[in-house]
Write a protein that holds these residues in place. Structure first.
Motif, PDB file in Angstrom:
ATOM      1  N   GLU A 114       0.927  -1.254   0.016  1.00  7.01           N
ATOM      2  CA  GLU A 114      -0.036  -0.035   0.096  1.00  7.01           C
ATOM      3  C   GLU A 114       0.656   1.324   0.079  1.00  7.01           C
ATOM      4  OE1 GLU A 114      -2.529  -0.365   3.289  1.00  7.01           O
ATOM      5  OE2 GLU A 114      -3.996  -1.753   2.226  1.00  7.01           O
ATOM      6  N   SER A 138      -3.757  -2.475  -2.887  1.00 10.20           N
ATOM      7  CA  SER A 138      -4.202  -2.622  -1.533  1.00 10.20           C
ATOM      8  C   SER A 138      -4.164  -3.864  -0.869  1.00 10.20           C
ATOM      9  CB  SER A 138      -5.822  -2.386  -1.450  1.00 10.20           C
ATOM     10  OG  SER A 138      -6.486  -3.259  -2.211  1.00 10.20           O
ATOM     11  N   GLN A 190      -9.659  -1.317  -6.509  1.00  8.76           N
ATOM     12  CA  GLN A 190      -8.959  -0.283  -6.130  1.00  8.76           C
ATOM     13  C   GLN A 190      -8.807   0.812  -7.242  1.00  8.76           C
ATOM     14  OE1 GLN A 190      -4.993  -0.731  -4.671  1.00  8.76           O
ATOM     15  NE2 GLN A 190      -4.473   1.368  -4.055  1.00  8.76           N
ATOM     16  N   TYR A 191      -8.517   0.387  -8.310  1.00 13.28           N
ATOM     17  CA  TYR A 191      -8.377   1.293  -9.639  1.00 13.28           C
ATOM     18  C   TYR A 191      -9.703   1.393 -10.623  1.00 13.28           C
ATOM     19  CZ  TYR A 191      -3.797   1.759  -7.982  1.00 13.28           C
ATOM     20  OH  TYR A 191      -2.743   2.185  -7.363  1.00 13.28           O
ATOM     21  N   TYR A 228      -3.185   1.925 -12.673  1.00 16.15           N
ATOM     22  CA  TYR A 228      -2.829   0.996 -11.835  1.00 16.15           C
ATOM     23  C   TYR A 228      -1.323   0.631 -12.442  1.00 16.15           C
ATOM     24  CZ  TYR A 228      -1.873  -4.150 -11.679  1.00 16.15           C
ATOM     25  OH  TYR A 228      -1.462  -5.510 -11.636  1.00 16.15           O
TER      26      TYR A 228
END
Length: 219
Positions: free
Chosen positions: A39, A43, A189-190, A197
């Motif tokens: 991180e 993540s 996350q992206y 990413y």
């Protein structure tokens, strides 16, 4: 007569022994770092799911396919198992390599030291930034799921960027760096912004591992 019987049964016994040996048991490799160690770039939730769920599924599938292959001597049935062996075997090979590709920033992630790999990247791509930009562009352009690779071509003696579809392993080149572009590697996350990413992952690329692979490939 007894000698003839022994001679006739020997190939079957050898085949059975070979089949048992082929049914090897693959296991999920442990990571060299905690799930949250990459991180903020990747993540901990992604790493946990990616490792314990997705990679474990490939390991399970590979073991099941190899067991089924070892239990049958039917050419037709063995041919039918090739797709499962390729998909799950490739998934296991690729992910095992991928985890070694990554390292926390605090432990050198993203840092490319002067050495043979850096010299080769500058020779073959012009600069490190040009290499990263090209690899990100080529990898982002993969339609569907697949992998972007920095590979060493033993025929040309150069580093080249290539891609493979789905979980196909890289066979034409010696893999130096591999980037997983399956959605499970970044989507939580992206979302659908793959370029973000791909930009972020360079902060946790293990260039020391890549250097070792390059040196080994060029021996």
């Amino acid at each position: 007569m007894l000698g003839l019987v022994r001679a006739a049964t020997r190939p079957t016994r050898l085949a059975s022994s070979f089949a048992r040996a082929a049914a090897s048991v693959h296991t999920l490799p442990a990571l060299d770092y905690p799930y949250n160690a990459l991180e903020p770039h990747i993540s901990g939730e992604i790493m946990n799911l990616h490792h314990t769920k997705h990679h474990q599924t490939y390991v399970n599938g590979l073991n099941a396919a190899e067991e089924a292959y070892a239990k049958t001597e039917s050419p037709k049935e063995r041919i039918k198992l090739q797709a499962a062996l390729k998909f799950n075997g490739g998934g296991h090979i690729n992910h095992t390599l991928f985890w070694k590709n990554l390292v926390p920033e605090s432990e050198g992630g993203g840092k490319l030291a002067d050495g043979l790999l850096k010299q080769a990247l500058e020779r073959d791509f012009g600069s490190i930034d040009k290499f990263k930009n090209k690899m990100n562009t080529v990898t982002a352009a993969i339609q569907g799921s697949g992998w972007g690779w920095l590979g060493y071509n033993p025929e040309t003696g150069k580093l080249e960027i290539v891609t493979t579809a789905n979980q196909d392993p890289l066979l034409s080149h010696a893999p130096i760096i591999g980037i997983d572009i399956w959605e499970h590697s970044f989507y939580l996350q992206y979302k659908n912004v793959k370029p973000d990413y791909l930009k972020a992952i360079w902060n946790v690329i293990n260039f020391k591992e890549a250097e070792n692979r390059f040196v080994e490939a060029t021996k």
